[in-house]
Structure formats: structure tokens, C-alpha cells
Design an enzyme around this catalytic site. Structure first.
Site, short mmCIF file in Angstrom:
data_model
loop_
_atom_site.label_atom_id
_atom_site.label_comp_id
_atom_site.label_asym_id
_atom_site.label_seq_id
_atom_site.Cartn_x
_atom_site.Cartn_y
_atom_site.Cartn_z
CB CYS A 19 -16.95 -24.24 -11.31
SG CYS A 19 -15.27 -24.54 -11.83
NE ARG A 48 -6.62 -23.31 -9.78
CZ ARG A 48 -6.87 -23.52 -11.07
NH1 ARG A 48 -5.95 -24.06 -11.85
NH2 ARG A 48 -8.05 -23.19 -11.58
CD GLN A 102 -8.52 -20.09 -14.73
OE1 GLN A 102 -9.69 -20.27 -14.37
NE2 GLN A 102 -7.73 -21.07 -15.08
CG ASP A 140 -13.17 -19.36 -15.16
OD1 ASP A 140 -13.45 -20.19 -16.03
OD2 ASP A 140 -13.32 -19.56 -13.95
CG HIS A 145 -18.35 -21.36 -15.19
ND1 HIS A 145 -17.50 -20.44 -14.61
CD2 HIS A 145 -17.79 -22.58 -14.97
CE1 HIS A 145 -16.49 -21.09 -14.05
NE2 HIS A 145 -16.63 -22.37 -14.24
CE LYS A 153 -9.03 -32.55 -20.89
NZ LYS A 153 -7.96 -32.01 -20.08
CG HIS A 178 -16.11 -25.91 -16.57
ND1 HIS A 178 -16.14 -25.49 -15.28
CD2 HIS A 178 -16.77 -27.09 -16.59
CE1 HIS A 178 -16.77 -26.37 -14.52
NE2 HIS A 178 -17.17 -27.36 -15.30
#
Lengths: 579, 579
Positions: free
Chosen positions: B277, B306, B324, B326, B328, B408, B454
Site C-alpha cells: 500500500c 511477514r 499477492q 494485490d 490499489h 470491507k 485495497h
């Protein structure tokens, strides 16, 4: 980064000319500023500089006067003389100059201390001049700037004058033109102008690729993958953070620790990978390999991290975070020649795709300190030489320059403005298979060691992208261009037609944008040209009525009105011409 | 990981049954081992366990006897009673049991202390039983194993007995069957058997993908990229190691530091990115955006790291190093509904591709502690509910469960054996645009804040791959299969014909291998089936003469002899059916 391809004798002459020019510069400065203190004035790769301790920075006016005095000195054809003095005498001569005293202090006992003179000018100096100032056939003062003594900001700020000097006016012109061209093509500036990438102190020397830059980056990977598929490579994905025990086993911890980043996890030390080799060895070792399966060619685009001092990082060409078109080939000793040959074929094909055809090759042979038996080296070197001889490529043998773990071949290419870059490398490695106890089941049932070949064609993809930006001056060929065509509607009436043109091309997989800004047509065309978009498709009422678009190339070439199907076919044809 | 989709009332009943079964188990153990000391015996997601301090581990024989005693107790339909005692009394009751004393010490002053009884058996217990032992309609003891008190290896080793218990024999059968099925499909075992990936302590919880695993991994990324292209996403590439100042600004340093890895560079602290992010926000902020350009959809496949405690990592489904799908999305507040809707369309399409069609959705709404105005939340929640209503998807509203930075939506799907997994998520974020001072130029010329969305469809690609391996039991559909066909020559005479068959299919982009081992045909077929290769192409003299191959599917289905062109067309057709 960029290396010039110049004969050693000429290189030596240039070094002497530049060193001599620095003396002539210092002579002129002393004539104008008698209180200036001399420090150092070395030749550089493309010129020379001299650092002076003076009361104020030099002005452009000063530089002009200095230039005139230098020309006078050169015109007189003054002889350079060098002579040796003993340490006592040397110290006496420079007694009022703390910089020179410091330099003498740094000269080890027993080493020669020399001075050089031309006309009235004398300087402590290691030597290496031309016969007379007259041999400085061409020079130019470039700029002046502050510089700390010894490059250390805790020291006094000196004033540095940069210049360049050459064996002929023509060579200097060529150089200055290349400099200007290089500045125009500087990938750091073009990266911003073209919206490709940026840097930020929050992650020093680690590029942020904007969508357009990421596009080119990913197309490079696609292209390498395409070659890999044709050449029997297999891709792997490996961890980035691995226990220090691995880096000890591979030898990186001893030899490369200073350039690695470390992380502590559960009270143990882990290294962020600077290279893929140890993980490749682990992948190889995870499966039992028979002689029939070899060679195994494992490609890994994993992100690497290396510490580079902030002083040496430079745009994309020297970064701390990057990926390589890196692969490791595990093969039998008798497969070395075929593997190297196959690699060189693939490398030449890839270079030709980018317009790099004039390849220079350096073959580095066994150093004194090495691992592996002499038979192994004999066999490997003979194989490499035979491959190089067959290849028809121009190559230099470099005795003693190989790595301790094996001989290697490096590949250099000149870019569009003649600067030479090292790109590819292929290195044999007799050591890592030992360290990781790698084996294959030989035909006779015994377990034997494979040879490891490290190889990369483009090298760091970040660096290669930076080189490409400069090579193409930002004008990527169609297959790489982030935006391949911009549709430019002349009026709002043409907006939906512009959409349909875009849609037709996009459906064929082409990357097309519409310029919907409020600018006038000519401004939009100029804009697209500045953005180096390969095609501009102008659509007004006339084009709309005819179902066409007026086609312009970024070069300015006007192709006139063309049907959309024709444009699509033309672009697809150009794109597929890549490989 | 896997969650079951069960009505809350039934979940509560199962919990009571299992808790009660644990008491019945403890009762039986005490009857056989009167000196055993009771510790704890909680219900779990799919059963229960009880930890005992006994002199020796339980044997299979013990378990049989315990099982018999439990059945006796259940047959009698014994009442469960619970009652409260004061602390004094409680301590007296368990005076000879240091574990129970420790538990009582841990109960805060003022909280109720309760005991439960059935027949002669009494236990310190929080409560939550069924009416009588007779309601334990089905149970099974599974295994026993050592377990440290409080899970801490410095404590005494206890003996744990695992069991499961259900409201009906049919439900338990279903569960046991699923367990057996899950064990057969365990992606950790299949990953090794199929040569997809492995783990090594040198990089804990960080997978090494072998060529076949990397192939599937890369095909997943290709597929997501294909969807991105159709849906107006742009990919970016961002640094992995960023200064702590960034993580402070984004809030990760406060909220997530414990899960991050840190590196020291030039005496400053840097964090290895656990999420993309902040870099996405920097990419957005690098360019001025007009309201007309929004939404901007930035996808980042960057590797994330992580820290997960080694106790909770599990195969591919919980790792320390992963990527991911992923992205945005930066959009105007009035674009939220359209963006969420577009995302859900894409997500459903992608899930359907993998055979996940029975999607359950949880919509989490504003918590008490939150950022952003009530108007913002009203607008966002109304938009999300409207999108969900229109979608026709089954969804549960979860008041108060939203993140502090926005509402979410989470997406859950059951796999082939009915286990439910959370995959996708889409989260509005009103906070990060503030923290990074993100803006766009609105139509009226003012600067306004975009909303950040996200979103991920498949989530961690490592985890998704692990789920897919279990979902397909390793039998990937043709488009994902690392090897799509194995050519099996019956004799050495057919070797070169096998090569030509392979070549023809490979030229069409199909992934084909030849089994050149010395095994007999049937062993080769069995081997290909074990490797879950979709097609086996057997070629003997007859097939060779006819220019055909005898085609078998990994399911055992025999398609008989087919021409190579026909096989190629069939496979290409099946492959293109993917999307």
C-alpha cells in the site's frame, strides 16, 4: 559504466595528454592567482581536473582567462621534464603547501618521489607527460565546482576545474558531441519526462517503476522467457531471505558480506540474497539427476539486493535492488562447449533484437589462485576457445583474469552513440558444485560432479532498461513502447469515432490511448512526439467519414490517411518483427 | 485456514457436544488411571482434546478401553450439572492439582468460578454442556500425543487425547471422510510427490518452487494479468526495502511492526515491505491526477515478507514470503460503487475459472473507533450494500466488523471437498489518502482526496496455489498443468516417432514430455497417472504406422488411437476453454 573501445597505446597517449593539460591548467591558475595552493590534478576517463585551494570560486570570466593563458603555453611548445628528489628535498620544496605535504607523507618509504616542470611551473607529480605542451592538440575547459579535499566533507572545500583534452580537434569534437548527446539521452531525465520511473530517498537507489516503466520492464522479462522456452530453460522461484549458514556454505559470507543486507529472525541471522546461485544449487540438489537429464538450466528472475555506497549508485545503471535474466546451467563436463555455444547463439539473437550487433568479447583465463584440477581448466579453456573461434566473434584473451572458480567470457556492445557497455557474462564454476556436494548419476552408475555455468544476457534488467532508454533516446521500438499509438480527435465531434478506432486496435492487443485534453491538434501531436509514441492517428471529420485515420510517425513522417484495418496490420507486422 | 459454513445455532450445539465429550473422556481416563491429574479439555473447530498429567503415554490399547468406558457413560444418559463456587471453596476442591490451581489463579477477582458434574465426575469448568451425555450422538477418539502444559516446552510434558464428536453419526462420517480426503490431498505431501515445491529450514516458511511449481505459479500470474488487461489495471514495480519513515507515515510501524523484518543501511533503519500500500500511494502521488483520469488501478505483484511465528506457519497456506494479486484503486467517492461492482464481476469470473462458484460474502460495517466522516461511511456502506444486493450473491452484514479505515467485503468459497476458504477481499480506505496527502484536481479546480480501495481476488498466490493443489488433488486442469501430455513409446523402435509427436505438439505451444525410462508401458502409464499428467500418448508400431497415438486420460478414460492433428486440436480446445 560505459567503457570505450580504444587501443592501449592510444589510451596511454590520451592519459599523458590529459595529465599534461592539468599541469598547463595549474600553471595558468598560478599566473592569475599566485596565492592558489596546488593539490591534485589527475587525468580521468574522458578528461582531467585540478583542485585548487583558492579564496573564492572561479567565475566563468576566470575560466576564459585561464583558457587563454593555457593556449599561450601550448602554442609555445614547452618541454616537460621529470626528475627524482629525495624525501628531505621534496618536503622542503612544498613546505608551504599542506596538501602536498600530506601527499608526500602518504608515499611509502623507499618509493620514488618525482617532480615535473614545464617553463616556470613545477609540481610534485608521479610523472606521465607528453614531450611538450604542443602535443595537447585540443582541449576545452568544461566547468568548475567545489570539491572537498580527499572527497571528505570534513575537510576544506577546494575549487575544481574540469576540462578535457585530446590528440586531435576532430576526436574532441566527437567526444563533446557524444557528451551532449548523452546528456540529452540521460535515462534519469528521460525516465521522468516519459513517466517511466522515479527514485525517492525513502528507498535509496531502488527504482519505483510507474506503469509505463513497469510495462517495458515486464516486456523485457517476457522476451527473455520467450527465448528461454525455445532454449530449454526452466524457471524457478526461490526465497529472498535465507539463513546465514547458506551464505557461509556458498562463500558469499566471506567474500561478499559487505554488500549484503542482514535481517534477524527468531534470534538468528539471515541474509537478503545478493545472488541466486546458492538457491539454484539447492533446487538442483532437491532432485536426483541422471546423466541423461543434464543439462538442467534453471532461470530465476528473483529480486536481488546489494549494498552499493551512495556515492557510486547512479540512476538505473547502478542500483541496490534489481532482477537479472539470471540462469544457472548444471551440466556434464563434456557438455560445456555445447552449452556455451547455445548460450552465445541466444545472446547474439537477443542483442540483435535491440540493435546491438557489434559485440566485443573478453575471454578470461585461469588465475594463479584457483580451484579445480589443471585437467579441468585445460578442458574448459580449450572448449571456450574453440567455441569462440567458431563463433566468428572478435575476442581478446585475458590470461590470469578468470575467477578463482573458473574461466569466464564477458560481452560488450556499443550503444547508438558509441559508448560501450558490458552486458552479458558466462562463467564456469568448478567450486559451487563442490561446496553444495552436487552430483549426478553417471552412465556407469557412479556419482559425479556437474559443472555449474552462471550466465546472463542482459544482466540487471534495471540497468539494461536504463541503457535501452539512452540507446533509443526514449523512442522504444513498437514492441516495447508502453503506448504504441495515440488517437488524436480534431474536434469533440470525432470523440466517439476516436473511441472506435482505439477499440479496434486494442482488440488486436495493441496499446492505444486517446488524447482527450483540450489542447489543439498540433500541440497534441507535439506532445505525442515528446512522449516518443510510435504512431499518431489523427481523426477529423474527413477521416471519420472515410473510416480512416491520418497516420504520422514520431519521426515526423506523414503516412497520410489509412484504413483502420491497414493501420492495425501495419502495426502488428512491425511488432511481430521483434524477434 | 479453512472455515466451515455452519449456522450459529448448530455451531453452538457442536461446541457443547464436544466440550461434554471431553468431560466424558476425562471421566473414563480417571476410572482407568485414578492418579491422572486433569488439566484442560477444550472443544476445537472439529473435535476436542483433553490433556492429562499421567505417568506414561497412552497406548492404543488404553484408547480402546477409554472408548468403551465413554460409550457406557453415554449410553446411561447422565445429566450435566454446573454450579458456581467461591474462590476459597474452588481452591480447596482442587488443592491437590497444581494445574487447576494455576487456572484458578488466572481467573480475575470478581469473575464467576464454576464446576460441572456428570455422575461421579467433577471438573473445574467454564460451563457449556449438553443436557446429558446421551446427546453425544457420535464420537471417535483419534489419537494421543505429548503436549507441554500451556504449550511451553519449559513446562511438564502432558499426554493429550484427541477426539471428535458430532450431533449425528452421518455428520461424523462426513467429517471423517473429509479428513481422510484432506490428508490424501495435503498440498505439502502432493507438492513433494508432484515435484512442485519444497521447504528447507535454511529459509523457514519460504517455499522453493521447482520448475513445475514455478510453472503453475507463473500461469496464475499470467491469468491475473489477462484479467487486469481487460479491466483497466496497470502494473507497477516498487522497492521492497523502504525507510522506516515510510512505515511510520503509513501507520504500519505502529500497528504491524511485530510482523516486519528490519535491515540497517547506512546507519538508518529500513523495513522489508509486508504490504504494497505505501508504495502504491507513492506511485499515485508521483503524478498529478485529474478527476477525468480516475480511477487509477495499480497492480503490484511485489514479493512481501511477514514474520509469522513458526508455530502458525503451515505449508504454502501460511508462509513468510509471498506475492499477492494485490492492487490499489484510487477513485473519486462517486466511483466507489462502480469500482466495487467491477471488481466483484472480475472476481466471480476468476473463481469460476477454478470451479469456485458457491461464493459466500461477509460485508463488514463501521466499527465504533474509525476515521472518516459519517457522511463518508454512509455513502460507502450504502454503495456497498447496493452493489451486493444487485450482485445476487448471498451475503452477511457484520456490523462493527469493518476496519477503522473503512468498510470491507470478504469472499469465501468451498473447495472440492467442502472446506471453506477465504480468498478475496476488497477494503475501502479513507485513512491512507490522508496520511499520504493524496489529491486529485476536481472538475471545479479544487484539490480533493481520492478514496483508496485495497483489493485482492486470489490473495497470496502461494496460499492460493496450496489451496488449488488440495482442491484439484494435484490434477491441475490442462491450462495450468506443468506437463500436459507424456508420450510413451512402447519400444525403442518408436523413439524417433515419439520425438516427432512431441515436436508437433510443442510447436503448438503445448507442454509435452517423453518417458524415456526403461520401465514397461504399464508402469509408465501408472507413473504419468500418479504425476497427474492430463494426457498419455502411447505410441507403438501400429500407432506409428498409422501416424497416430493411443490417447488415455489421467482418469483412466481410454480415447483410443487418434491422429496427432486431432490430439493437438483437442488439447488446444480444452486449454483455451480456461477463461
Amino acid at each position: 559504466m560505459a567503457r570505450e573501445k580504444v587501443a592501449p597505446a592510444l589510451l596511454d597517449l590520451r592519459k599523458r595528454i590529459r595529465h599534461s593539460a592539468a599541469h598547463v591548467l595549474a600553471e595558468a591558475v598560478l599566473r592569475l592567482f599566485p596565492n592558489a595552493k596546488l593539490t591534485i590534478g589527475p587525468p580521468t576517463d574522458d578528461g582531467f581536473y585540478y583542485d585548487f585551494d583558492v579564496e573564492r570560486p572561479f567565475t566563468p570570466d576566470d575560466l576564459e582567462k585561464i583558457d587563454a593563458l593555457m593556449r599561450e603555453s601550448i602554442k609555445q611548445g614547452l618541454r616537460f621534464e621529470e626528475w627524482e628528489v629525495d624525501r628531505q628535498e621534496a618536503i622542503k620544496r612544498v613546505a608551504d603547501n599542506p596538501y602536498k605535504l600530506e601527499i608526500i607523507e602518504g608515499i611509502p618509504e623507499g618509493e620514488r618521489i618525482t617532480f615535473a616542470r614545464h617553463a616556470e611551473f613545477v609540481d610534485l607529480c608521479r610523472g606521465g607527460h607528453v614531450w611538450s605542451t604542443g602535443e595537447i592538440k585540443a582541449f576545452k575547459l568544461i566547468s568548475s565546482a567545489g570539491a572537498y579535499w580527499r572527497g571528505d566533507e570534513r575537510n576544506r572545500m577546494l575549487q575544481r576545474i574540469y576540462g578535457t583534452a585530446w590528440e586531435s580537434a576532430a576526436e574532441m569534437e566527437k567526444h563533446l558531441h557524444q557528451l551532449a548527446e548523452a546528456e540529452k539521452r540521460d535515462h534519469r531525465r528521460l525516465g521522468v519526462d516519459l513517466g517511466l520511473y522515479f527514485f525517492d530517498p525513502i528507498a535509496p537507489a531502488s527504482p519505483f517503476f510507474l506503469p509505463k516503466g513497469a510495462h517495458v520492464y515486464n516486456r523485457l522479462i517476457d522476451y527473455v522467457r520467450f527465448l528461454y522456452l525455445k532454449n530449454g530453460y526452466q524457471e524457478v522461484v526461490t526465497p529472498q531471505i535465507l539463513n546465514t549458514a547458506l551464505w557461509k556454505r556458498s562463500g558469499h559470507y566471506d567474500a561478499y558480506r559487505e554488500n549484503m543486507f542482514f535481517v534477524e529472525i527468531d534470534d538468528r541471522e539471515f541474509g537478503v540474497k545478493p545472488m541466486n546461485c546458492p538457491a539454484a544449487a539447492m533446487i538442483y540438489a532437491a532432485t536426483l539427476h541422471s546423466y541423461r537429464e543434464l543439462p538442467v538450466r534453471l532461470a530465476d528472475f528473483g529480486r536481488l539486493h546489494r549494498y552499493e555506497r551512495s556515492g557510486v549508485t547512479h540512476g538505473l545503471t547502478r542500483v541496490r535492488s534489481f532482477s537479472q535474466d539470471d540462469a544457472h546451467i548444471f551440466c556434464r563436463p563434456d557438455q560445456i562447449a555445447a552449452e556455451i555455444n547455445g548460450f552465445i547463439q541466444m545472446l547474439r539473437k537477443s542483442y540483435a533484437t535491440f540493435g546491438f550487433t557489434d559485440i566485443r568479447v573478453a575471454l578470461s583465463l585461469r588465475p594463479d589462485k584457483r580451484v579445480g584440477s589443471d585437467e579441468m581448466w585445460d578442458r574448459a579453456e580449450t572448449a571456450l576457445e574453440a567455441v569462440m573461434d567458431e563463433s566468428g566473434l572478435d575476442y581478446d584473451k585475458m590470461p590470469g583474469e578468470g575467477a578463482f572458480y573458473g574461466p569466464k567470457i564477458d560481452f560488450f556492445v556499443p550503444d547508438a552513440i558509441g559508448r560501450e557497455w558490458q552486458l552479458g557474462t558466462v562463467q564456469l564454476d568448478f567450486s559451487l558444485p563442490e561446496r553444495f556436494d552436487l552430483e549426478f548419476a553417471a552412465e556407469d552408475g557412479t556419482r559425479q560432479r556437474p559443472v555449474l555455468i552462471h550466465r546472463a544476457m542482459l544482466g540487471s534488467l534495471e540497468r539494461f532498461l536504463g541503457i535501452l532508454v539512452e540507446h533509443y533516446a526514449g523512442a522504444f521500438p513498437l514492441w516495447l513502447a508502453p503506448v504504441q499509438a495515440v488517437v488524436i480527435p480534431i474536434t469533440d465531434r470525432n470523440a466517439s469515432y476516436a473511441e472506435s478506432v482505439k477499440g479496434k486496435l486494442q482488440d488486436a492487443g495493441l496499446r492505444v490511448e486517446i488524447d482527450v485534453s483540450n489542447e489543439r491538434m498540433n500541440a497534441k501531436i507535439r506532445n505525442a512526439q515528446l512522449q516518443k509514441v510510435p504512431y499518431m492517428l489523427v481523426v477529423g471529420d474527413r477521416e471519420q467519414a472515410a473510416g480512416k485515420a491520418a497516420v504520422r510517425r514520431r519521426t515526423g513522417e506523414d503516412l497520410g490517411p489509412r484504413g483502420i484495418d491497414e493501420i492495425r496490420a501495419m502495426m502488428l507486422d512491425e511488432e511481430s518483427g521483434r524477434a
